[in-house]
Every structure is written in structure tokens, then in C-alpha cells.
Design a protein around this motif. Structure first.
Motif, short mmCIF file in Angstrom:
data_model
loop_
_atom_site.label_atom_id
_atom_site.label_comp_id
_atom_site.label_asym_id
_atom_site.label_seq_id
_atom_site.Cartn_x
_atom_site.Cartn_y
_atom_site.Cartn_z
N LEU A 219 -8.60 -8.39 8.31
CA LEU A 219 -7.16 -8.57 8.44
C LEU A 219 -6.45 -7.22 8.51
O LEU A 219 -5.48 -7.06 9.27
N ALA A 220 -6.94 -6.24 7.75
CA ALA A 220 -6.34 -4.90 7.78
C ALA A 220 -6.52 -4.27 9.15
O ALA A 220 -5.58 -3.65 9.70
N ASP B 135 4.57 -3.20 8.29
CA ASP B 135 4.08 -2.38 7.19
C ASP B 135 3.87 -3.21 5.93
O ASP B 135 4.69 -4.08 5.59
N VAL B 136 2.77 -2.94 5.25
CA VAL B 136 2.50 -3.56 3.95
C VAL B 136 2.17 -2.46 2.95
O VAL B 136 1.72 -1.37 3.33
N TYR B 137 2.39 -2.76 1.67
CA TYR B 137 2.21 -1.77 0.61
C TYR B 137 1.25 -2.33 -0.44
O TYR B 137 1.57 -3.33 -1.11
N LEU B 138 0.10 -1.70 -0.53
CA LEU B 138 -0.98 -2.19 -1.38
C LEU B 138 -1.20 -1.22 -2.53
O LEU B 138 -1.64 -0.08 -2.33
N ALA B 139 -0.89 -1.65 -3.74
CA ALA B 139 -1.04 -0.81 -4.93
C ALA B 139 -2.25 -1.30 -5.72
O ALA B 139 -2.24 -2.42 -6.25
N PHE B 140 -3.28 -0.47 -5.79
CA PHE B 140 -4.50 -0.82 -6.51
C PHE B 140 -4.54 -0.11 -7.86
O PHE B 140 -4.03 1.01 -8.00
N GLN B 141 -5.18 -0.74 -8.83
CA GLN B 141 -5.51 -0.05 -10.07
C GLN B 141 -6.88 -0.53 -10.56
O GLN B 141 -7.20 -1.72 -10.49
N VAL B 142 -7.67 0.43 -11.04
CA VAL B 142 -9.02 0.15 -11.52
C VAL B 142 -9.27 1.01 -12.75
O VAL B 142 -8.98 2.21 -12.75
N PHE C 167 -12.21 0.80 0.93
CA PHE C 167 -11.18 0.06 1.68
C PHE C 167 -10.01 0.99 2.01
O PHE C 167 -9.53 1.01 3.15
N MET C 168 -9.56 1.76 1.02
CA MET C 168 -8.43 2.65 1.25
C MET C 168 -8.75 3.73 2.28
O MET C 168 -7.93 4.04 3.15
N VAL D 233 -0.72 0.11 7.08
CA VAL D 233 -1.34 -0.25 5.81
C VAL D 233 -1.20 0.92 4.83
O VAL D 233 -1.95 1.89 4.90
N HIS D 234 -0.22 0.83 3.96
CA HIS D 234 0.07 1.88 3.00
C HIS D 234 -0.62 1.54 1.67
O HIS D 234 -0.51 0.41 1.18
#
Length: 369
Positions: A287-288, A298-305, A320-321, A329-330
Motif C-alpha cells: 500500500l505504501a 500525504d500520510v504521517y506515520l509515527a512509530f515507537q518501539v 519499512f521506514m 509517506v512521512h
């Protein structure tokens, strides 16, 4: 004799005074015990010490006659055609109190019969303190659909107050870190047996439609929201992080941002067996790339691990990033020092950059001048 009667009178007066004193002590003791017992009774939800299960109304919003929206409380009047605000469309849901916060706000719950998915399940909702502030009475509010990890059934663990998601949003919005989001917290799966990847897996309950259509429709029917995708986001942990990520990538015309905590990156439900084409249609990587190819939106994807999570989680997120974090894809990543794969880890960490990141790229309510 008069002296005897006088002594008897004094004796009786003394007894009456002693009894009165004892009663005062008894009443005071009961009052003290009541103050001690009230939170205990409330915690264990023993009537009349709790309002759990009572009807709850989130403000004065009432759907317009005929269920067409455009009115609020009979005071605000119809919105102009070019307004960004979507007034409640109705029908009004029968929300009941599930939990209460110290600031007086309530978490409500309703059983939603999903008209588009055909799935029936519970949805919990919470509106921030600003929602009932008179200066925001004509404003639409952004919505965050919060998804749990684990089975996500029969409850959504964000609906409790122990993880402090609601109180954190209230605090951050007061501090200017976060928009004052309405939180919608639906069940993630139809049972505890399988993960459904927040998707419409052929032959199974349509959980993708449930999360991306039925739940948003419920919120629109009962709250002042925003018409554009700028007012819609997801957040989730683990499998809920995947479902939120996938929803934003699959429907960027409806949703703009996601906070994905310790997420899966690709679909992995065993129920996809024999349905490879449909599985890939729900793969965030695919999809990306499609979103990049068509140059938006534009979409904003905030990841945390967390650094104590299984290393493969961090590896997959970083891959992925590195591969897809370009063009429309931000992305951003917060590595939580000492953090584990745990919702208690994720909530406080959201306030360290993630909630700010999506908030500055979304739209919030506009107070009256």
C-alpha cells in the motif's frame, strides 16, 4: 426531697448528655467510614456509589430533525455549506457510562450493530474536556480510533483508566502538545481465537469495514467532527498498531495519521491461507508503494518501539521506514529507552514527540473569537 429530685434531674441530664455525646461519636464514625468506604464501593461498582451503566450524553448535541445533521443543541443553527464542521447526523446512540475520570469526563460504551460490516460489537468513546466548553460549541473535533494489542475482544483495554490514555490526552492538549482528540475504542477482533488483521478476510467477519466505516459512522452520528481526513487518525499497539497503520495506508483519503506502537508490519493472520491476493491488498508495504507511485495524499506515520522489545520489531519498522518513508509517506520513530512491548510503556512515550508530530499535521477545533 427537693435535693433528691434535683440530684435525680442532674443525673438524668448527665445521662442525656452522655447519650448525645455517644450519638455524635457514632454519627461521626459513620461519616468517616463512609468517606473511606465510598472509593472502595465505587471501585467495586457497588450501587449507589457508582454511576456505571447510567446513560451518558456527551454535550448538548442533538441530531437535526430527520437525522440529517447540521444542528447542535438547537442553538448553533445550520452550518454553512463550506463549513469544515460536521454536526452530529444521528441516530443518537444509547451510550452508557463505563468509567469516570477525575476531571468529570466519562467513558461511554455502546453495542454497535455495524450496518456495513454486519459485525456487532462494543465501542467505547471519550470526549475531551474542551468538547463541552462553550467557546467550542460550534467546533468540530478530531477523532483518534484507538486499537489494543492482544485479542482485543471482548474488551478494548484503552477503555480502562489504568493506562491513563484519556487523562494523558487531556493533559497534553492543555499543555499544547496534542489536539483534543475524541477517542473511539472499538473491539479489534470478533473472538479470541484468531487475529483478523483489522481486515476483511474472505469468509470471515469484516473487521476492516468495521474499523474504517462503521466505527467512524458511529462517531459522526453522535459528535461534532471534521469533514476532512485532517481530523481522523488511528493509534494502536502491537496487532492494533498494524491495523491502524494498514487502515491509514489503505484509506489515505479518509485518515491522515497513525501512532503505531510495537506494530506488526505485514499481515500474518492464519485466516489468510488460500487468499494471497487479498492478503497483499492489505499489506502496508504494498500500500505504501502504491501511495508513493500515485504521489499522495500525504500520510504521517509515527512509530515507537521499546529497546527491550524483540529485536525483530525494531528491525521491521526501520526497514519499512528506510524503504517507504519518502514522497507522501512521512515517518518518524521514537526508540523508547528500556521500553518493553507493553501498553504501559507506550502511553507516556506518546507525549515525547509522537502526539506532537501527528497533531501539527492534523486539524483541531477552532474556539470562538
Amino acid at each position: 426531697m427537693p435535693h433528691s429530685h434535683e440530684g435525680a434531674y442532674r443525673s438524668q441530664g448527665h445521662h442525656r448528655a452522655s447519650r448525645a455525646k455517644r450519638w455524635i461519636i457514632v454519627v461521626a464514625s459513620i461519616a468517616v467510614l463512609g468517606l473511606i468506604a465510598w472509593p472502595v464501593m465505587s471501585y467495586f461498582e457497588i450501587p449507589p456509589f457508582t454511576d456505571k451503566g447510567k446513560p451518558v450524553s456527551f454535550g448538548n448535541d442533538e441530531p437535526a430533525a430527520g437525522g440529517t445533521g447540521g444542528q447542535a443543541g438547537g442553538q448553533n443553527g445550520a452550518q454553512p455549506a463550506d463549513s469544515k464542521v460536521l454536526m452530529p447526523t444521528g441516530p443518537k446512540a444509547d451510550f452508557r457510562i463505563a468509567n469516570s475520570l477525575g476531571d468529570g469526563t466519562k467513558i461511554g460504551v455502546v453495542t454497535l450493530d455495524g450496518k456495513k460490516s454486519g459485525f456487532k460489537g462494543k465501542v467505547w468513546v471519550w470526549a475531551p474536556p474542551q468538547y463541552n466548553d462553550p467557546q467550542y460549541k460550534k467546533s468540530g473535533f478530531p477523532v483518534m480510533i484507538a486499537l489494543p494489542g492482544g485479542p482485543g475482544y471482548p474488551n478494548n483495554y484503552w477503555m480502562g483508566t489504568d493506562l491513563k490514555l484519556q487523562s494523558s490526552i487531556a493533559k497534553w492538549s492543555k499543555e499544547g502538545k496534542s489536539l483534543p482528540f475524541i477517542l473511539a475504542m472499538p473491539v479489534l477482533n470478533p473472538d479470541e481465537k484468531y487475529y483478523y488483521d483489522g481486515s476483511d478476510i474472505p469468509g470471515q467477519a469484516k473487521m476492516g469495514t468495521w474499523l474504517t466505516e462503521d466505527v467512524p459512522d458511529l462517531v459522526k452520528q453522535n459528535f461534532r467532527t471534521l469533514k476532512s481526513r485532517d481530523g481522523w487518525a488511528f493509534m494502536g499497539s502491537s496487532s492494533g498498531g498494524f491495523a491502524g497503520l494498514k487502515a491509514v495506508m489503505k484509506y489515505p483519503d479518509r485518515f491522515k495519521a497513525v501512532i503505531a506502537s510495537g506494530p506488526d508490519i505485514v499481515p500474518d493472520s492464519p485466516l489468510w491461507a488460500g487468499h494471497e491476493k487479498e492478503k497483499q491488498e492489505n499489506n502496508p508495504e504494498k500500500l505504501a508503494q502504491e501511495l508513493i507511485n500515485r504521489k499522495g495524499p500525504d500520510v504521517y506515520l509515527a512509530f515507537q518501539v521499546g529497546t527491550k522489545e524483540p529485536p525483530i520489531v525494531m528491525q521491521h519498522v526501520k526497514k519499512f521506514m528506510a524503504t517507504y518513508g519518502k514522497g507522501p509517506v512521512h515517518t518518524m520513530l521514537r526508540e523508547i529507552p528500556g521500553g518493553s512491548h507493553n501498553a504501559h510503556t507506550y502511553v507516556p512515550s506518546m507525549g515525547e514527540g509522537l502526539i506532537q508530530y501527528i497533531s501539527k499535521n492534523m486539524e483541531g477545533p477552532t474556539p470562538a473569537s
